[in-house]
Motif scaffolding. Sequence first.
Motif, mmCIF file in Angstrom:
data_model
loop_
_atom_site.group_PDB
_atom_site.id
_atom_site.type_symbol
_atom_site.label_atom_id
_atom_site.label_comp_id
_atom_site.label_asym_id
_atom_site.label_seq_id
_atom_site.Cartn_x
_atom_site.Cartn_y
_atom_site.Cartn_z
ATOM 1 N N THR A 140 0.841 -1.189 0.000
ATOM 2 C CA THR A 140 0.000 0.000 0.000
ATOM 3 C C THR A 140 0.877 1.240 0.000
ATOM 4 O O THR A 140 1.828 1.332 0.778
ATOM 5 C CB THR A 140 -0.935 0.018 1.223
ATOM 6 O OG1 THR A 140 -1.763 -1.142 1.184
ATOM 7 C CG2 THR A 140 -1.817 1.250 1.217
ATOM 8 N N SER A 141 0.550 2.164 -0.868
ATOM 9 C CA SER A 141 1.317 3.387 -1.017
ATOM 10 C C SER A 141 1.395 4.181 0.288
ATOM 11 O O SER A 141 0.385 4.399 0.950
ATOM 12 C CB SER A 141 0.656 4.249 -2.103
ATOM 13 O OG SER A 141 0.969 5.607 -1.947
ATOM 14 N N GLU A 142 2.600 4.615 0.644
ATOM 15 C CA GLU A 142 2.747 5.477 1.817
ATOM 16 C C GLU A 142 2.066 6.831 1.588
ATOM 17 O O GLU A 142 1.537 7.435 2.517
ATOM 18 C CB GLU A 142 4.229 5.683 2.130
ATOM 19 C CG GLU A 142 4.935 4.437 2.662
ATOM 20 C CD GLU A 142 6.356 4.739 3.100
ATOM 21 O OE1 GLU A 142 6.716 5.931 3.201
ATOM 22 O OE2 GLU A 142 7.110 3.783 3.337
ATOM 23 N N ARG A 143 2.052 7.262 0.345
ATOM 24 C CA ARG A 143 1.441 8.559 0.037
ATOM 25 C C ARG A 143 -0.049 8.555 0.384
ATOM 26 O O ARG A 143 -0.568 9.522 0.934
ATOM 27 C CB ARG A 143 1.633 8.898 -1.444
ATOM 28 C CG ARG A 143 0.976 10.206 -1.851
ATOM 29 C CD ARG A 143 1.325 10.598 -3.270
ATOM 30 N NE ARG A 143 0.711 11.869 -3.630
ATOM 31 C CZ ARG A 143 0.989 12.533 -4.739
ATOM 32 N NH1 ARG A 143 1.874 12.049 -5.598
ATOM 33 N NH2 ARG A 143 0.382 13.681 -4.998
ATOM 34 N N LEU A 144 -0.738 7.471 0.061
ATOM 35 C CA LEU A 144 -2.159 7.407 0.380
ATOM 36 C C LEU A 144 -2.397 7.380 1.886
ATOM 37 O O LEU A 144 -3.464 7.771 2.344
ATOM 38 C CB LEU A 144 -2.791 6.172 -0.268
ATOM 39 C CG LEU A 144 -2.925 6.218 -1.789
ATOM 40 C CD1 LEU A 144 -3.536 4.913 -2.295
ATOM 41 C CD2 LEU A 144 -3.756 7.407 -2.243
ATOM 42 N N GLY A 145 -1.420 6.905 2.633
ATOM 43 C CA GLY A 145 -1.565 6.900 4.082
ATOM 44 C C GLY A 145 -1.473 8.275 4.703
ATOM 45 O O GLY A 145 -2.046 8.519 5.770
ATOM 46 N N THR A 146 -0.775 9.188 4.020
ATOM 47 C CA THR A 146 -0.521 10.501 4.612
ATOM 48 C C THR A 146 -1.252 11.633 3.897
ATOM 49 O O THR A 146 -1.341 12.734 4.449
ATOM 50 C CB THR A 146 0.986 10.802 4.610
ATOM 51 O OG1 THR A 146 1.481 10.743 3.263
ATOM 52 C CG2 THR A 146 1.741 9.793 5.471
ATOM 53 N N GLU A 147 -1.765 11.382 2.699
ATOM 54 C CA GLU A 147 -2.442 12.445 1.951
ATOM 55 C C GLU A 147 -3.780 12.796 2.601
ATOM 56 O O GLU A 147 -4.594 11.917 2.877
ATOM 57 C CB GLU A 147 -2.686 12.010 0.509
ATOM 58 C CG GLU A 147 -3.355 13.091 -0.334
ATOM 59 C CD GLU A 147 -3.633 12.621 -1.741
ATOM 60 O OE1 GLU A 147 -4.424 11.683 -1.918
ATOM 61 O OE2 GLU A 147 -3.063 13.208 -2.677
ATOM 62 N N PRO A 148 -4.050 14.067 2.848
ATOM 63 C CA PRO A 148 -5.354 14.456 3.413
ATOM 64 C C PRO A 148 -6.494 14.045 2.483
ATOM 65 O O PRO A 148 -6.388 14.187 1.261
ATOM 66 C CB PRO A 148 -5.253 15.978 3.540
ATOM 67 C CG PRO A 148 -3.783 16.269 3.586
ATOM 68 C CD PRO A 148 -3.149 15.233 2.706
ATOM 69 N N TRP A 149 -7.555 13.551 3.068
ATOM 70 C CA TRP A 149 -8.695 13.124 2.251
ATOM 71 C C TRP A 149 -9.319 14.347 1.591
ATOM 72 O O TRP A 149 -9.685 15.319 2.265
ATOM 73 C CB TRP A 149 -9.709 12.395 3.122
ATOM 74 C CG TRP A 149 -10.786 11.733 2.316
ATOM 75 C CD1 TRP A 149 -10.648 10.682 1.466
ATOM 76 C CD2 TRP A 149 -12.162 12.102 2.288
ATOM 77 N NE1 TRP A 149 -11.869 10.360 0.909
ATOM 78 C CE2 TRP A 149 -12.815 11.225 1.391
ATOM 79 C CE3 TRP A 149 -12.923 13.094 2.929
ATOM 80 C CZ2 TRP A 149 -14.177 11.297 1.123
ATOM 81 C CZ3 TRP A 149 -14.284 13.169 2.667
ATOM 82 C CH2 TRP A 149 -14.893 12.277 1.761
ATOM 83 N N PRO A 150 -9.492 14.351 0.255
ATOM 84 C CA PRO A 150 -9.850 15.567 -0.453
ATOM 85 C C PRO A 150 -11.338 15.796 -0.672
ATOM 86 O O PRO A 150 -11.723 16.839 -1.210
ATOM 87 C CB PRO A 150 -9.173 15.364 -1.819
ATOM 88 C CG PRO A 150 -9.248 13.880 -2.044
ATOM 89 C CD PRO A 150 -9.080 13.267 -0.673
ATOM 90 N N GLY A 151 -12.167 14.851 -0.280
ATOM 91 C CA GLY A 151 -13.569 14.970 -0.671
ATOM 92 C C GLY A 151 -14.447 15.665 0.339
ATOM 93 O O GLY A 151 -14.106 15.763 1.520
ATOM 94 N N PRO A 152 -15.599 16.148 -0.126
ATOM 95 C CA PRO A 152 -16.637 16.567 0.817
ATOM 96 C C PRO A 152 -17.322 15.333 1.372
ATOM 97 O O PRO A 152 -17.312 14.268 0.739
ATOM 98 C CB PRO A 152 -17.594 17.378 -0.064
ATOM 99 C CG PRO A 152 -17.452 16.776 -1.417
ATOM 100 C CD PRO A 152 -16.009 16.342 -1.531
#
Length: 215
Positions: A140-152
Amino acid sequence: MTTFVLLHGSGDSGWAWHLVQRELQDLGHDAVAPDLPTDRADATWADVATAAAHAAGGAEDVVVVGHSAGGFAAPLAAGRLDARLVVHLAGLVPQPGESAADWFDHVGWTAVTDDGPAATYYHDVDPALAAEAMARERPTSERLGTEPWPGPPWPPERTRYVVTAHDRFLAPNLQRRVAADRLGITDPDELPAGHCAPLSRPAALAALLVGLAAA
């Protein structure tokens, strides 16, 4: 006919849903379970949502189901597909700006067991099927673990939550609290299964999903 877009969780692939796909098709519905790009080092949540939406192939009557960390992808995909329902299955329900890594601290998660993946995730799955699932595990990508969730937030009135009542990874009481606190759902549906219900209880899960779609 409803098209169910089935989104896998961390470390999994679309294969994790193959038994549920078959059951849904036998019940007269369509079901797609894409391999989300969660293993790509450069993938963003937007990329994941794009892959999920593309898999629907222009379907008009769509229900999106997110299992575990697939709960981060499900509302984003649903927004692109104008889905009429999002179902969280033992789901990580995100809040805007929250990362997947932070989610666990924010909801007060603690491990139910630390006896390894077979005992934690697959304790009620046929051993041969569990072994295949573990052999198919993807990073699993480390980036997806730390990226703020962008949706409403997805509208609560178009959301249901399914608690896996024998879960050893996300305690059932924690799931119920997440459903209540983050979605306002105080009457979640429950399935007598462990965390990997798509493999342990595919027929029961498919029937439940069809019932939720009909309701």
